[in-house]
Write a protein that holds these residues in place. Structure first.
Motif, PDB file in Angstrom:
ATOM      1  N   HIS A 206       0.841  -1.200   0.000  1.00  0.00           N
ATOM      2  CA  HIS A 206       0.000   0.000   0.000  1.00  0.00           C
ATOM      3  C   HIS A 206       0.870   1.241   0.000  1.00  0.00           C
ATOM      4  N   ASP A 207       0.234   2.406  -0.186  1.00  0.00           N
ATOM      5  CA  ASP A 207       1.037   3.631  -0.207  1.00  0.00           C
ATOM      6  C   ASP A 207       0.529   4.682   0.769  1.00  0.00           C
ATOM      7  N   GLY A 208       0.036   4.192   1.913  1.00  0.00           N
ATOM      8  CA  GLY A 208      -0.103   5.074   3.071  1.00  0.00           C
ATOM      9  C   GLY A 208      -1.181   6.134   3.045  1.00  0.00           C
TER      10      GLY A 208
ATOM     11  N   VAL B  25      -5.253   7.453   3.346  1.00  0.00           N
ATOM     12  CA  VAL B  25      -6.298   7.119   4.313  1.00  0.00           C
ATOM     13  C   VAL B  25      -7.046   5.853   3.882  1.00  0.00           C
ATOM     14  N   ASP B  26      -7.378   5.755   2.598  1.00  0.00           N
ATOM     15  CA  ASP B  26      -8.126   4.558   2.178  1.00  0.00           C
ATOM     16  C   ASP B  26      -7.234   3.319   2.080  1.00  0.00           C
ATOM     17  N   ASP B  27      -5.925   3.509   1.976  1.00  0.00           N
ATOM     18  CA  ASP B  27      -5.010   2.357   2.075  1.00  0.00           C
ATOM     19  C   ASP B  27      -5.119   1.738   3.473  1.00  0.00           C
ATOM     20  N   PHE B  28      -5.219   2.603   4.502  1.00  0.00           N
ATOM     21  CA  PHE B  28      -5.315   2.082   5.867  1.00  0.00           C
ATOM     22  C   PHE B  28      -6.689   1.501   6.154  1.00  0.00           C
TER      23      PHE B  28
ATOM     24  N   TRP C  90      -5.114  -4.780  -8.473  1.00  0.00           N
ATOM     25  CA  TRP C  90      -4.524  -3.439  -8.429  1.00  0.00           C
ATOM     26  C   TRP C  90      -5.565  -2.341  -8.540  1.00  0.00           C
ATOM     27  N   MET C  91      -5.552  -1.408  -7.559  1.00  0.00           N
ATOM     28  CA  MET C  91      -6.297  -0.168  -7.742  1.00  0.00           C
ATOM     29  C   MET C  91      -5.464   0.697  -8.658  1.00  0.00           C
ATOM     30  N   GLY C  92      -5.902   0.814  -9.891  1.00  0.00           N
ATOM     31  CA  GLY C  92      -5.136   1.614 -10.823  1.00  0.00           C
ATOM     32  C   GLY C  92      -5.846   1.742 -12.154  1.00  0.00           C
TER      33      GLY C  92
ATOM     34  N   GLY D  93      -8.947  10.684 -16.347  1.00  0.00           N
ATOM     35  CA  GLY D  93      -8.065  10.356 -15.237  1.00  0.00           C
ATOM     36  C   GLY D  93      -8.211  11.327 -14.075  1.00  0.00           C
ATOM     37  N   ASN D  94      -7.357  11.160 -13.044  1.00  0.00           N
ATOM     38  CA  ASN D  94      -7.421  12.100 -11.914  1.00  0.00           C
ATOM     39  C   ASN D  94      -6.099  12.835 -11.679  1.00  0.00           C
ATOM     40  N   VAL D  95      -5.204  12.790 -12.657  1.00  0.00           N
ATOM     41  CA  VAL D  95      -3.965  13.563 -12.579  1.00  0.00           C
ATOM     42  C   VAL D  95      -4.220  14.938 -13.191  1.00  0.00           C
TER      43      VAL D  95
ATOM     44  N   ALA E 227      -4.558  10.139 -17.097  1.00  0.00           N
ATOM     45  CA  ALA E 227      -4.018   9.056 -16.264  1.00  0.00           C
ATOM     46  C   ALA E 227      -4.594   9.067 -14.851  1.00  0.00           C
ATOM     47  N   GLU E 228      -4.541   7.903 -14.247  1.00  0.00           N
ATOM     48  CA  GLU E 228      -4.868   7.765 -12.820  1.00  0.00           C
ATOM     49  C   GLU E 228      -3.541   7.802 -12.065  1.00  0.00           C
ATOM     50  N   TRP E 229      -3.546   8.328 -10.831  1.00  0.00           N
ATOM     51  CA  TRP E 229      -2.309   8.625 -10.122  1.00  0.00           C
ATOM     52  C   TRP E 229      -1.409   7.412  -9.833  1.00  0.00           C
ATOM     53  N   ASN E 230      -1.975   6.295  -9.456  1.00  0.00           N
ATOM     54  CA  ASN E 230      -1.122   5.143  -9.111  1.00  0.00           C
ATOM     55  C   ASN E 230      -0.324   4.664 -10.320  1.00  0.00           C
ATOM     56  N   VAL E 231      -0.898   4.853 -11.506  1.00  0.00           N
ATOM     57  CA  VAL E 231      -0.191   4.477 -12.732  1.00  0.00           C
ATOM     58  C   VAL E 231       0.813   5.562 -13.105  1.00  0.00           C
TER      59      VAL E 231
ATOM     60  N   THR F 142     -12.786  15.256  -4.801  1.00  0.00           N
ATOM     61  CA  THR F 142     -13.638  14.300  -4.087  1.00  0.00           C
ATOM     62  C   THR F 142     -12.818  13.073  -3.730  1.00  0.00           C
ATOM     63  N   TYR F 143     -13.007  12.602  -2.527  1.00  0.00           N
ATOM     64  CA  TYR F 143     -12.320  11.380  -2.093  1.00  0.00           C
ATOM     65  C   TYR F 143     -13.240  10.199  -2.382  1.00  0.00           C
ATOM     66  N   PHE F 144     -12.692   9.181  -2.970  1.00  0.00           N
ATOM     67  CA  PHE F 144     -13.483   8.006  -3.325  1.00  0.00           C
ATOM     68  C   PHE F 144     -13.020   6.799  -2.522  1.00  0.00           C
TER      69      PHE F 144
ATOM     70  N   TRP G  29     -11.561   4.315  -3.424  1.00  0.00           N
ATOM     71  CA  TRP G  29     -10.687   3.659  -4.412  1.00  0.00           C
ATOM     72  C   TRP G  29     -10.140   2.311  -3.900  1.00  0.00           C
ATOM     73  N   ASP G  30      -9.325   2.406  -2.862  1.00  0.00           N
ATOM     74  CA  ASP G  30      -8.624   1.213  -2.378  1.00  0.00           C
ATOM     75  C   ASP G  30      -9.560   0.294  -1.599  1.00  0.00           C
ATOM     76  N   VAL G  31     -10.558   0.891  -0.962  1.00  0.00           N
ATOM     77  CA  VAL G  31     -11.499   0.102  -0.165  1.00  0.00           C
ATOM     78  C   VAL G  31     -12.315  -0.818  -1.069  1.00  0.00           C
TER      79      VAL G  31
HETATM   80  O1  AGV Z   1      -5.932   7.587  -7.537  1.00  0.00           O
HETATM   81  C1  AGV Z   1      -6.405   6.965  -6.422  1.00  0.00           C
HETATM   82  C2  AGV Z   1      -5.292   6.548  -5.469  1.00  0.00           C
HETATM   83  C3  AGV Z   1      -5.808   5.517  -4.444  1.00  0.00           C
HETATM   84  O2  AGV Z   1      -4.875   4.457  -4.289  1.00  0.00           O
HETATM   85  N1  AGV Z   1      -4.711   7.617  -4.618  1.00  0.00           N
HETATM   86  C4  AGV Z   1      -5.606   7.719  -3.455  1.00  0.00           C
HETATM   87  C5  AGV Z   1      -6.028   6.288  -3.148  1.00  0.00           C
HETATM   88  O3  AGV Z   1      -5.271   5.780  -2.059  1.00  0.00           O
HETATM   89  C6  AGV Z   1      -4.276   8.886  -5.228  1.00  0.00           C
HETATM   90  C7  AGV Z   1      -5.240  10.055  -5.160  1.00  0.00           C
HETATM   91  C8  AGV Z   1      -6.103  10.525  -6.138  1.00  0.00           C
HETATM   92  N2  AGV Z   1      -6.785  11.629  -5.693  1.00  0.00           N
HETATM   93  C9  AGV Z   1      -6.375  11.877  -4.415  1.00  0.00           C
HETATM   94  C10 AGV Z   1      -5.412  10.904  -4.065  1.00  0.00           C
HETATM   95  C11 AGV Z   1      -6.737  12.863  -3.436  1.00  0.00           C
HETATM   96  N3  AGV Z   1      -7.657  13.813  -3.687  1.00  0.00           N
HETATM   97  N4  AGV Z   1      -6.126  12.808  -2.239  1.00  0.00           N
HETATM   98  C12 AGV Z   1      -5.211  11.871  -1.974  1.00  0.00           C
HETATM   99  N5  AGV Z   1      -4.832  10.917  -2.850  1.00  0.00           N
END
Ligand code: AGV
Ligand code: CA
Length: 313
Positions: free
Chosen positions: A12-14, A16-19, A153-155, A162-164, A173-177, A244-246, A248-250
């Motif tokens: 995981h990469d630490g 909030v939703d990773d935890f 993989w969440m990715g 994407g969310n970058v 792109a999505e951030w994990n990728v 918005t927080y999703f 994702w990992d959950v």
């Molecule tokens: O792109 C989703 C990934 C997930 O693994 N992370 C957050 C999740 O742990 C990156 C991320 C995208 N948007 C974010 C992210 C945001 N608004 N805040 C923190 N991280």
């Protein structure tokens, strides 16, 4: 009848939703968690290791070994995102949790090699951050592939935006990728059974006030209360869409226990390794790079599962 064990290695990469994912994993009866490695991507490593050890202490699972990665990706996460989860260690339910003797291994690639090699059966490798550590381990020793039952993989963001949002990037792109598009590009070429839970699926499950209100109604359960505190730290980002927080990992982690709550498509995918669309996961018919991709989630089943899971002692 006893369920067969599912061996899981968690990287995981630490965030909030990773935890929150770790909390869920520790409460899955069929899962035998072989080890946890932390990628210093959407976090600062020291605080993420501390949170990891605190959660293991709370769940009385300090027997599970932890490692920290030393590879830093191509495209760093924003510093304010990385700093955010530090607050978890200061929450009332966390601040006084002692982690006596907590230690970690410094080399996640060697750690993954050791854990996969020693595993008694096929391993599900669950990745809720970038895939770099796993890819580096497989590059070093391709025979490890035989021990990988499934990579989950969440990715990715396949048929959605994407969310970058950053300089020199077009937003596909999505951030994990995006953090390490080179490794992601390689992962899809390794011929492993890969299941991704991309933004296409996770966009359906934002962290909502309604959900948190319902969770709070069962906060007499310790882990419901703790999870509610964790999720509350993400709420300042709502409602602006781009922040918005999703779940994702959950959602990705829940797939291990309730795969039937998700719908999948088998697709051939490729990752753009460099350039303005670096980290984009796009369809590549004829490439032979088959990936199982989550496209939809039955929200009610997913939420019901979370509420049930967080009522456990
Ligand atoms: O792109 C989703 C990934 C997930 O693994 N992370 C957050 C999740 O742990 C990156 C991320 C995208 N948007 C974010 C992210 C945001 N608004 N805040 C923190 N991280
Ligand atoms: Ca993550």
């Amino acid at each position: 009848a006893r369920q067969p064990k599912q061996y899981v290695l968690f990287d995981h990469d630490g965030g909030v939703d990773d935890f929150l994912s770790l909390l869920l994993l520790l409460h899955m009866p069929q899962v035998e968690l072989l080890g946890i490695s932390v990628t210093p991507a959407d976090c600062y490593l020291e605080t993420a290791l501390l949170t990891t050890h605190k959660l293991l202490a709370l769940a009385q699972r300090t027997d599970i070994e932890v490692s920290g990665g030393d590879y830093h990706g191509v495209n760093a996460f924003p510093s304010d995102w990385r700093a955010k989860p530090k607050i978890l260690n200061a929450l009332p339910s966390m601040i006084n949790v002692d982690t006596p003797g907590a230690a970690h291994y410094d080399d996640s690639v060697a750690f993954i090699w050791r854990k996969l090699t020693a595993a008694p059966g096929p391993v599900t490798v669950l990745l809720t951050g970038p895939c770099s550590n796993l890819v580096h381990a497989l590059e070093q020793d391709p025979t490890l592939a035989a021990k990988v039952g499934e990579v989950v993989w969440m990715g990715g963001a396949v048929d959605v935006i994407g969310n970058v949002k950053t300089y020199n990037h077009n937003g596909t792109a999505e951030w994990n990728v995006f953090w390490d598009p080179i490794s992601a590009h390689k992962l899809f070429r390794m011929g492993l059974p890969v299941t991704i839970v991309p933004l296409d699926a996770t966009n359906h499950v934002p962290v909502s006030f309604d959900f948190l209100q319902q969770l709070a109604r069962q906060s007499e359960y310790f882990f419901s209360n703790l999870a509610g505190q964790f999720w509350a730290t993400t709420i300042d980002t709502i409602p602006a869409y781009e922040y918005t927080y999703f779940m994702w990992d959950v959602l990705t982690t829940s797939y291990l226990a309730i795969p039937e709550a998700l719908d999948f498509e088998r697709v051939e995918l490729e990752v753009t390794p460099t350039g303005a669309s670096a980290g984009r996961t796009h369809r590549a018919p004829g490439s032979g790079q088959w990936v199982k991709m989550a496209v939809h989630v039955r929200k009610e089943d997913f939420y019901a599962y979370l509420f049930r899971q967080l009522r456990q002692p």
